[in-house]
Design an enzyme around this catalytic site. Sequence first.
Site, PDB file in Angstrom:
ATOM      1  N   LYS A   9       0.838  -1.199   0.000  1.00 45.14           N
ATOM      2  CA  LYS A   9       0.000   0.000   0.000  1.00 45.14           C
ATOM      3  C   LYS A   9       0.875   1.252   0.000  1.00 45.14           C
ATOM      4  O   LYS A   9       1.951   1.262   0.588  1.00 45.14           O
ATOM      5  CB  LYS A   9      -0.877  -0.041   1.262  1.00 45.14           C
ATOM      6  CG  LYS A   9      -1.861   1.089   1.322  1.00 45.14           C
ATOM      7  CD  LYS A   9      -2.746   0.999   2.533  1.00 45.14           C
ATOM      8  CE  LYS A   9      -3.368   2.357   2.825  1.00 45.14           C
ATOM      9  NZ  LYS A   9      -3.551   3.229   1.677  1.00 45.14           N
ATOM     10  N   LYS A  14       7.313   1.067   1.335  1.00 42.88           N
ATOM     11  CA  LYS A  14       7.675   0.068   0.324  1.00 42.88           C
ATOM     12  C   LYS A  14       8.916   0.498  -0.459  1.00 42.88           C
ATOM     13  O   LYS A  14       9.862  -0.265  -0.602  1.00 42.88           O
ATOM     14  CB  LYS A  14       6.460  -0.113  -0.586  1.00 42.88           C
ATOM     15  CG  LYS A  14       6.643  -0.960  -1.804  1.00 42.88           C
ATOM     16  CD  LYS A  14       5.330  -1.062  -2.566  1.00 42.88           C
ATOM     17  CE  LYS A  14       4.723   0.286  -2.876  1.00 42.88           C
ATOM     18  NZ  LYS A  14       5.464   1.139  -3.823  1.00 42.88           N
ATOM     19  N   LYS A  40       3.861   8.110  -8.517  1.00 42.40           N
ATOM     20  CA  LYS A  40       4.615   9.131  -7.758  1.00 42.40           C
ATOM     21  C   LYS A  40       6.067   9.246  -8.236  1.00 42.40           C
ATOM     22  O   LYS A  40       6.725  10.264  -8.056  1.00 42.40           O
ATOM     23  CB  LYS A  40       4.611   8.793  -6.266  1.00 42.40           C
ATOM     24  CG  LYS A  40       3.435   9.358  -5.518  1.00 42.40           C
ATOM     25  CD  LYS A  40       3.691   9.720  -4.069  1.00 42.40           C
ATOM     26  CE  LYS A  40       4.455   8.885  -3.127  1.00 42.40           C
ATOM     27  NZ  LYS A  40       4.557   7.537  -2.973  1.00 42.40           N
ATOM     28  N   ASP A 127      -2.246  -0.342  -3.930  1.00 41.09           N
ATOM     29  CA  ASP A 127      -3.533   0.104  -3.375  1.00 41.09           C
ATOM     30  C   ASP A 127      -4.697  -0.456  -4.180  1.00 41.09           C
ATOM     31  O   ASP A 127      -5.727  -0.836  -3.628  1.00 41.09           O
ATOM     32  CB  ASP A 127      -3.614   1.635  -3.374  1.00 41.09           C
ATOM     33  CG  ASP A 127      -2.650   2.237  -2.377  1.00 41.09           C
ATOM     34  OD1 ASP A 127      -1.447   1.962  -2.496  1.00 41.09           O
ATOM     35  OD2 ASP A 127      -3.094   2.966  -1.487  1.00 41.09           O
TER      36      ASP A 127
END
Length: 254
Positions: A9, A14, A40, A127
């Site tokens: 998530k 991560k 991102k 996610d």
Amino acid sequence: MKKIAIYGKGGIGKSTTVSNLSRALAATGKTVMQIGCDPKADSTKSLVGGKRIPTILHTLKEKKRATKLEDIMVIGDGGVLCLEAGGPTPGIGCAGRGIISAFELLEELNAYEIYKPDIVIYDVLGDVVCGGFAMPLRKGYSDEVFIVTSGEMMSMYAASNIAKAVRQFSNREYASLGGLILNAKNIENEGELVKKLSTELDTSIIQHIPRNPIVQKAENLGKTVVEAFPEDEMSKIYMDLAQKIIKEENDNEK
Ligand code: SF4
């Protein structure tokens, strides 16, 4: 060449885990390629001095077919080959499609043949495990999947969904689930909660990474812990994780 996908998530740590793992694997002499598959595009930041590198999607848009490997790949600390798939303009386009375009371009440019990585690590946002974000599980892109989770409810929920997606593909000889990586957030009964989840998912916790402020300290320096504080206990934990991944690689080759 071993190819692993690390899902988790967003915000769970991560990319920090993946970057430290890549750097630890590089310290053992392996050639590592880390491909960020999160819109991102900051997966490799702590391997390249805290900067952001050009994303594959953005470069493709600008340079089109003239895109070369050197436009999209940066050699980071320890010689880790760093790439970021990038994401579409918010509200337009499909992030999953972006990952597919990035993978296709790397194949077209013969990235794997030219750099001959021993290990390719895909750092994937977990996610939503839609068809697009499930891409690294398919078509032989990755051999094994690891899921980073804490004991937080939403993180474990995402981990459970990712594990279900892996199972969807396992009987088609795609990636298999290698285990969970517990990135602790120090919540109550965290170890027990994640252990229970691993039992439910019929897998194991391959590494427990305790919460430690030195990780943030290294990130503030634009580095991994393995690079900035090689003698620290946390570095040894990431080295331990690297050894487990190498051992699995060797065991699978037997
Ligand atoms: S949910 Fe997945 S497949 Fe759908 S648009 Fe978003 S990234 Fe693409």
